[in-house]
Motif scaffolding. Structure first.
Motif, PDB file in Angstrom:
ATOM      1  N   ALA A 129       1.111   3.818  -2.538  1.00 29.74           N
ATOM      2  CA  ALA A 129       1.148   4.085  -3.980  1.00 29.74           C
ATOM      3  C   ALA A 129       1.628   2.855  -4.749  1.00 29.74           C
ATOM      4  CB  ALA A 129       2.067   5.277  -4.264  1.00 29.74           C
ATOM      5  N   ALA A 130       2.630   2.165  -4.208  1.00 34.78           N
ATOM      6  CA  ALA A 130       3.123   0.957  -4.878  1.00 34.78           C
ATOM      7  C   ALA A 130       2.045  -0.120  -4.930  1.00 34.78           C
ATOM      8  CB  ALA A 130       4.360   0.422  -4.149  1.00 34.78           C
ATOM      9  N   THR A 131       1.261  -0.249  -3.874  1.00 38.79           N
ATOM     10  CA  THR A 131       0.180  -1.235  -3.861  1.00 38.79           C
ATOM     11  C   THR A 131      -0.835  -0.955  -4.955  1.00 38.79           C
ATOM     12  OG1 THR A 131       0.434  -1.525  -1.466  1.00 38.79           O
ATOM     13  CG2 THR A 131      -1.637  -2.264  -2.447  1.00 38.79           C
ATOM     14  N   VAL A 132      -1.202   0.310  -5.099  1.00 39.61           N
ATOM     15  CA  VAL A 132      -2.169   0.691  -6.140  1.00 39.61           C
ATOM     16  C   VAL A 132      -1.603   0.404  -7.524  1.00 39.61           C
ATOM     17  CG1 VAL A 132      -3.416   2.623  -7.169  1.00 39.61           C
ATOM     18  CG2 VAL A 132      -3.249   2.440  -4.681  1.00 39.61           C
ATOM     19  N   LEU A 133      -0.344   0.735  -7.748  1.00 41.69           N
ATOM     20  CA  LEU A 133       0.270   0.513  -9.063  1.00 41.69           C
ATOM     21  C   LEU A 133       0.421  -0.976  -9.358  1.00 41.69           C
ATOM     22  CD1 LEU A 133       2.994   3.311  -9.041  1.00 41.69           C
ATOM     23  CD2 LEU A 133       0.856   3.265 -10.347  1.00 41.69           C
ATOM     24  N   ILE A 134       0.752  -1.767  -8.338  1.00 37.86           N
ATOM     25  CA  ILE A 134       0.858  -3.217  -8.533  1.00 37.86           C
ATOM     26  C   ILE A 134      -0.490  -3.796  -8.927  1.00 37.86           C
ATOM     27  CG2 ILE A 134       1.295  -5.413  -7.359  1.00 37.86           C
ATOM     28  CD1 ILE A 134       3.348  -3.867  -5.624  1.00 37.86           C
ATOM     29  N   LEU A 135      -1.546  -3.325  -8.248  1.00 39.95           N
ATOM     30  CA  LEU A 135      -2.889  -3.815  -8.570  1.00 39.95           C
ATOM     31  C   LEU A 135      -3.281  -3.428  -9.987  1.00 39.95           C
ATOM     32  CD1 LEU A 135      -5.008  -5.427  -6.986  1.00 39.95           C
ATOM     33  CD2 LEU A 135      -6.161  -3.280  -6.478  1.00 39.95           C
ATOM     34  N   LEU A 136      -2.927  -2.216 -10.398  1.00 41.40           N
ATOM     35  CA  LEU A 136      -3.204  -1.797 -11.779  1.00 41.40           C
ATOM     36  C   LEU A 136      -2.456  -2.671 -12.776  1.00 41.40           C
ATOM     37  CD1 LEU A 136      -3.120   2.114 -11.508  1.00 41.40           C
ATOM     38  CD2 LEU A 136      -5.108   0.668 -11.955  1.00 41.40           C
ATOM     39  N   ALA A 137      -1.199  -2.993 -12.456  1.00 36.79           N
ATOM     40  CA  ALA A 137      -0.400  -3.825 -13.358  1.00 36.79           C
ATOM     41  C   ALA A 137      -0.996  -5.215 -13.500  1.00 36.79           C
ATOM     42  CB  ALA A 137       1.036  -3.914 -12.847  1.00 36.79           C
ATOM     43  N   GLU A 138      -1.526  -5.762 -12.407  1.00 34.46           N
ATOM     44  CA  GLU A 138      -2.043  -7.128 -12.450  1.00 34.46           C
ATOM     45  C   GLU A 138      -3.444  -7.211 -13.045  1.00 34.46           C
ATOM     46  OE1 GLU A 138      -1.728  -8.571  -8.469  1.00 34.46           O
ATOM     47  OE2 GLU A 138       0.361  -9.186  -8.710  1.00 34.46           O
ATOM     48  N   LEU A 139      -4.236  -6.153 -12.893  1.00 34.77           N
ATOM     49  CA  LEU A 139      -5.618  -6.190 -13.370  1.00 34.77           C
ATOM     50  C   LEU A 139      -5.797  -5.531 -14.735  1.00 34.77           C
ATOM     51  CD1 LEU A 139      -7.570  -5.419 -10.072  1.00 34.77           C
ATOM     52  CD2 LEU A 139      -7.288  -7.619 -11.197  1.00 34.77           C
ATOM     53  N   LEU A 140      -5.377  -4.273 -14.850  1.00 31.93           N
ATOM     54  CA  LEU A 140      -5.627  -3.521 -16.080  1.00 31.93           C
ATOM     55  C   LEU A 140      -4.571  -3.760 -17.144  1.00 31.93           C
ATOM     56  CD1 LEU A 140      -6.822  -0.093 -14.603  1.00 31.93           C
ATOM     57  CD2 LEU A 140      -8.185  -2.070 -15.291  1.00 31.93           C
ATOM     58  N   PHE A 141      -3.305  -3.751 -16.747  1.00 33.02           N
ATOM     59  CA  PHE A 141      -2.240  -3.910 -17.734  1.00 33.02           C
ATOM     60  C   PHE A 141      -2.239  -5.303 -18.348  1.00 33.02           C
ATOM     61  CE2 PHE A 141       0.458  -0.460 -15.455  1.00 33.02           C
ATOM     62  CZ  PHE A 141      -0.464   0.484 -15.877  1.00 33.02           C
ATOM     63  N   SER A 142      -2.765  -6.291 -17.607  1.00 32.12           N
ATOM     64  CA  SER A 142      -2.821  -7.645 -18.160  1.00 32.12           C
ATOM     65  C   SER A 142      -3.751  -7.699 -19.373  1.00 32.12           C
ATOM     66  CB  SER A 142      -3.297  -8.633 -17.091  1.00 32.12           C
ATOM     67  OG  SER A 142      -4.601  -8.303 -16.636  1.00 32.12           O
ATOM     68  N   LYS A 143      -4.846  -6.928 -19.335  1.00 29.19           N
ATOM     69  CA  LYS A 143      -5.754  -6.880 -20.486  1.00 29.19           C
ATOM     70  C   LYS A 143      -5.057  -6.252 -21.684  1.00 29.19           C
ATOM     71  CE  LYS A 143      -9.873  -6.557 -17.576  1.00 29.19           C
ATOM     72  NZ  LYS A 143     -11.074  -5.749 -17.223  1.00 29.19           N
ATOM     73  N   LEU A 144      -4.265  -5.202 -21.431  1.00 28.26           N
ATOM     74  CA  LEU A 144      -3.507  -4.581 -22.519  1.00 28.26           C
ATOM     75  C   LEU A 144      -2.488  -5.557 -23.093  1.00 28.26           C
ATOM     76  CD1 LEU A 144      -2.696  -2.079 -24.170  1.00 28.26           C
ATOM     77  CD2 LEU A 144      -1.193  -1.433 -22.283  1.00 28.26           C
ATOM     78  N   GLU A 145      -1.878  -6.344 -22.217  1.00 30.89           N
ATOM     79  CA  GLU A 145      -0.899  -7.329 -22.674  1.00 30.89           C
ATOM     80  C   GLU A 145      -1.555  -8.381 -23.565  1.00 30.89           C
ATOM     81  OE1 GLU A 145       2.300 -10.527 -20.754  1.00 30.89           O
ATOM     82  OE2 GLU A 145       0.895  -9.442 -19.484  1.00 30.89           O
ATOM     83  N   TYR A 146      -2.723  -8.874 -23.147  1.00 29.38           N
ATOM     84  CA  TYR A 146      -3.420  -9.877 -23.953  1.00 29.38           C
ATOM     85  C   TYR A 146      -3.816  -9.306 -25.317  1.00 29.38           C
ATOM     86  CZ  TYR A 146      -3.762 -12.499 -19.601  1.00 29.38           C
ATOM     87  OH  TYR A 146      -3.478 -13.176 -18.443  1.00 29.38           O
ATOM     88  N   ARG A 147      -4.224  -8.035 -25.345  1.00 34.14           N
ATOM     89  CA  ARG A 147      -4.610  -7.417 -26.617  1.00 34.14           C
ATOM     90  C   ARG A 147      -3.406  -7.275 -27.540  1.00 34.14           C
ATOM     91  NH1 ARG A 147      -8.592  -2.453 -26.176  1.00 34.14           N
ATOM     92  NH2 ARG A 147      -9.743  -4.208 -25.268  1.00 34.14           N
TER      93      ARG A 147
END
Length: 230
Positions: A129-147
Motif C-alpha cells: 500500500a505504501a508503494t502505491v501511495l508513494i507512486l501516486l505522490a510522485e506521479l499524480l500529486f506532482s501535477k497538482l503541485e505544479y497547478r
C-alpha cells in the motif's frame, strides 16, 4: 490483515524469498519514476535500499527466532531509519542560483527504506500500500503541485543582468505593473568583471499581471541576460 499472506508470516525459505522479491519490485517501482526524471538516485539505488532494509528486518528476526539472541528486534531497523539521512542528504543540492533540488528524491529513498523494513517484517499489506501511495505522490500529486504553483500569488525570480541601470528599469517595471517586492537579494554585485550581476526577487503578483507576461516583459528590458522562476 489480509488472509492471503497468512502462510507467509512465519520466517521460512518461501516467506524470505517472497519478502526479498517484493522488496526488489516495490523499490524498483518507486525508483523507476526517479530514473525517468533523471534524478541522481534512480531505479537501482531504490532497489538496493529497499532490499537492504528488508534484509535488516529479516536478520533481526533470524537472530531472535533462530539463534535465540534475545535482543531488541527493532534496533537494526532503527539504525536504517537514522542512517538513511546520510544517503538522502547526498542527493540534496543547492544550485548556484540558490535553488534546492533533490528533496523529493531524498524523501523517496527514506520511504523506500521504510517499505523494505515493512516487507522484511512480513507486513505485506503495509509495504504494498505504501508503494502505491508513494507512486501516486510522485506521479499524480506532482501535477497538482505544479497547478497550485501556477496560481500562487507569490513567486521567486532569479535574474542575471549587466548593470545597475538595468536593475532600475526592472524595478520601474514592477511599479508600473503594481507588483509588490517582498524581498530583493543581490547575490552578485555589478562590480564583478567576470560574471553578470545576479538578483533574486520575491514578488506578490496580481490578477492583472500573470507570471508569463511578467517574464516576457523582463526579457524585453535591455541588459537583462536571463530570468527564471525559482
Amino acid at each position: 490483515m489480509s488472509s492471503i499472506f497468512d502462510g507467509l508470516r512465519d520466517v521460512t525459505v518461501l516467506s524470505i524469498t517472497v519478502r526479498m522479491v517484493l522488496a526488489v519490485i516495490c523499490g524498483g517501482i518507486i525508483g523507476i519514476e526517479r530514473e525517468y526524471k533523471r534524478r541522481p538516485a534512480g531505479f537501482r539505488t531504490h532497489i538496493l535500499i529497499c532490499l537492504g532494509a528488508a534484509m535488516t528486518t529479516l536478520t533481526s528476526q533470524f537472530l531472535y527466532l533462530n539463534l535465540h539472541y534475545y535482543t531488541d528486534m527493532a534496533r537494526l531497523g532503527a539504525q536504517v531509519v537514522a542512517g538513511m539521512g546520510f544517503i538522502g542528504a547526498g542527493t540534496i543540492i543547492v544550485t548556484r542560483r540558490q535553488r534546492v533540488k533533490g528533496l523529493t528524491t531524498a524523501a523517496g529513498l527514506w520511504t523506500a527504506a521504510i517499505v523494505g523494513l515493512a516487507l522484511g517484517g512480513g507486513f505485506y499489506e503495509g509495504g504494498i500500500a505504501a508503494t502505491v501511495l508513494i507512486l501516486l505522490a510522485e506521479l499524480l500529486f506532482s501535477k497538482l503541485e505544479y497547478r497550485m504553483l501556477e496560481n500562487a500569488p507569490e513567486v521567486n525570480l532569479y535574474m542575471e543582468y549587466s548593470g545597475k541601470p538595468c536593475l532600475e528599469r526592472v524595478l520601474k517595471l514592477y511599479r508600473e505593473r503594481e507588483l509588490k517586492v517582498l524581498n530583493m537579494e543581490i547575490t552578485r554585485p555589478t562590480e564583478s568583471e567576470t560574471h553578470n550581476a545576479c538578483a533574486i526577487f520575491t514578488l506578490r503578483l496580481n490578477r492583472r499581471c500573470s507570471l508569463e507576461v511578467l517574464l516576457a516583459n523582463m526579457h524585453a528590458i535591455p541588459g537583462v541576460v536571463s530570468v527564471e522562476e525559482l
